[in-house]
Design an enzyme around this catalytic site. Structure first.
Site, short mmCIF file in Angstrom:
data_model
loop_
_atom_site.label_atom_id
_atom_site.label_comp_id
_atom_site.label_asym_id
_atom_site.label_seq_id
_atom_site.Cartn_x
_atom_site.Cartn_y
_atom_site.Cartn_z
N TYR A 38 -9.22 -9.93 -12.91
CA TYR A 38 -8.86 -9.28 -11.53
C TYR A 38 -7.59 -8.48 -11.53
O TYR A 38 -7.45 -7.54 -10.81
CB TYR A 38 -8.95 -10.40 -10.49
CG TYR A 38 -8.52 -9.80 -9.18
CD1 TYR A 38 -9.35 -9.08 -8.31
CD2 TYR A 38 -7.28 -10.11 -8.69
CE1 TYR A 38 -9.20 -8.50 -7.31
CE2 TYR A 38 -6.85 -9.47 -7.36
CZ TYR A 38 -7.81 -8.76 -6.90
OH TYR A 38 -7.28 -8.32 -5.65
N GLN A 87 -5.19 -16.70 -3.26
CA GLN A 87 -5.17 -17.97 -2.60
C GLN A 87 -4.38 -17.87 -1.42
O GLN A 87 -4.02 -19.06 -0.66
CB GLN A 87 -5.12 -19.15 -3.20
CG GLN A 87 -5.87 -19.43 -4.20
CD GLN A 87 -5.52 -19.34 -5.75
OE1 GLN A 87 -4.34 -18.71 -6.04
NE2 GLN A 87 -6.17 -20.05 -6.62
N GLU A 113 -0.24 -8.55 -5.96
CA GLU A 113 -1.91 -9.36 -6.20
C GLU A 113 -1.83 -10.44 -6.57
O GLU A 113 -2.56 -11.48 -6.15
CB GLU A 113 -2.42 -8.32 -7.58
CG GLU A 113 -2.84 -6.93 -7.04
CD GLU A 113 -4.00 -7.04 -5.95
OE1 GLU A 113 -4.77 -8.02 -5.67
OE2 GLU A 113 -4.04 -5.92 -5.13
N ASP A 167 -12.90 -9.64 -6.77
CA ASP A 167 -12.63 -11.06 -6.63
C ASP A 167 -13.50 -11.58 -5.66
O ASP A 167 -14.75 -11.14 -5.52
CB ASP A 167 -10.94 -11.10 -5.72
CG ASP A 167 -11.26 -10.15 -4.27
OD1 ASP A 167 -12.14 -9.51 -4.04
OD2 ASP A 167 -10.13 -10.37 -3.76
N ARG A 223 0.92 -1.08 0.14
CA ARG A 223 -0.01 -0.04 0.11
C ARG A 223 0.91 1.38 0.02
O ARG A 223 0.37 2.32 -0.10
CB ARG A 223 -0.76 0.00 1.15
CG ARG A 223 -1.78 -1.02 1.18
CD ARG A 223 -3.35 -0.58 1.61
NE ARG A 223 -4.44 -1.74 1.40
CZ ARG A 223 -5.07 -2.48 2.23
NH1 ARG A 223 -4.77 -2.10 3.29
NH2 ARG A 223 -5.81 -3.18 1.57
N CYS A 245 -19.94 -1.29 9.85
CA CYS A 245 -19.66 -0.90 8.47
C CYS A 245 -20.51 0.20 8.03
O CYS A 245 -21.41 0.80 8.42
CB CYS A 245 -20.77 -2.01 7.65
SG CYS A 245 -20.71 -2.05 5.85
N CYS A 248 -27.38 -1.02 3.13
CA CYS A 248 -27.25 -2.26 2.68
C CYS A 248 -28.49 -2.94 2.61
O CYS A 248 -29.20 -3.18 3.73
CB CYS A 248 -26.10 -2.92 3.72
SG CYS A 248 -26.02 -4.90 3.27
#
Ligand code: SF4
Length: 288
Positions: free
Chosen positions: A119, A41, A36, A137, A24, A202, A208
């Site tokens: 992605y 995984q 990335e 993703d 970052r 959140c 939402c």
């Protein structure tokens, strides 16, 4: 609620809550690309030391392109899914051969590189170049399936496209596309987590749909599971003068490119061992 408001709420939350991760602090597209690929995984905590060591040894595209594959693999050892490393190096070699080592800035050029999917292209273009290219993703699919209350399984191509469009629309309304891309991922990693989403923390709670209808633990819906195929294998161990014969698996499919004892698939439960042994010998002597 207007999308600008969602964007503003999310970025304000991100500014206060995001984790300080080594990638970052980067805007170099090659370094973002490496992060990335490693993060696919693999957990963030596991990736951090690998990422730092990898970039110490391979600090730019030219160094990675010129490195022997075995050395790249050695730096990847422990991260698993080795085809990722092979694809990364192949992609970087193409960047050096075709673009003089500079990672391209268009979606088309990025997607034409070996191993670069939608992605990865979206992540590099948005984070390094601030382009409105979605990086969708599993985390992002989960967050948006809840936010928009999408009842169809997120594995369906049309659902993925719908979510990509929603992300792109948000990005086009912001001049902080890279931060927005990372903020959506961060929300999925820290708050809108798979089993028990932390809706009370959140920034999107008020908008939402899943939260409004209390569906946040049932979305996203899963596609019916594919029953795994059981594969029986007959292997031979050949030892000669202290050396053991191992062969490399094909470049695609299960355990692609890994080393194993010579093996063939057993097609019926009643196969005779002598027949299998003969087939194994014929199969591998034809390859030598
Ligand atoms: S309110 Fe809950 S379900 Fe909705 S996006 Fe936020 S964390 Fe996810």
């Amino acid at each position: 609620m207007m999308k600008e408001t969602l964007v503003g709420q999310l970025l304000a939350w991100y500014d206060l809550n995001h984790r300080d991760l080594p990638w970052r602090r980067e805007t170099d597209p090659y370094r973002i690309w490496v992060s990335e690929v490693m993060l696919q995984q693999t957990r963030v905590d596991t990736v951090i030391p690998y990422y730092c060591k990898f970039l110490q040894r391979f600090p730019d595209t030219h160094v990675l392109a010129a490195a022997p594959e075995e050395e790249v693999m050695a730096h990847w050892q422990g991260l698993g899914y080795y085809s990722r490393a092979r694809n990364l190096q192949n992609g970087v070699r193409e960047v050096v051969a075709r673009y003089g080592g500079k990672v391209p800035e268009t979606k088309e050029a990025m997607r034409s590189l070996p191993g670069v999917g939608r992605y990865t292209a979206g992540a590099v273009l948005s984070i390094a170049h601030n382009k409105p290219e979605p990086a969708v993703d599993g985390n992002v699919l989960r967050v948006f399936s809840r936010l928009l209350r999408i009842e169809e399984p997120v594995e369906i191509a049309s659902v993925r496209r719908k979510i990509e469009q929603a992300v792109r629309a948000m990005m086009e309304k912001s001049d902080r596309r890279g931060d927005l891309s990372q903020a959506i991922m961060e929300l999925g990693a820290l708050v809108c987590v798979p089993r028990s989403p932390r809706c009370e923390q959140c920034p999107w709670q008020m908008s939402c749909e899943a939260f409004r209808l209390q569906l946040q633990t049932v979305l996203p819906r899963k596609k019916a599971l594919v029953v795994p195929r059981v594969v029986q294998v007959y292997s031979g161990i050949l030892i000669e003068e202290g050396r053991v014969l191992v062969v490399r698996r094909p470049e695609s499919g299960i355990l692609a490119g890994m080393w194993q004892f010579p093996s063939i698939e057993v097609l019926s439960d009643n196969e005779d061992e002598a027949v299998l042994k003969n087939e194994l010998v014929v199969h591998f002597t034809q390859r030598i």
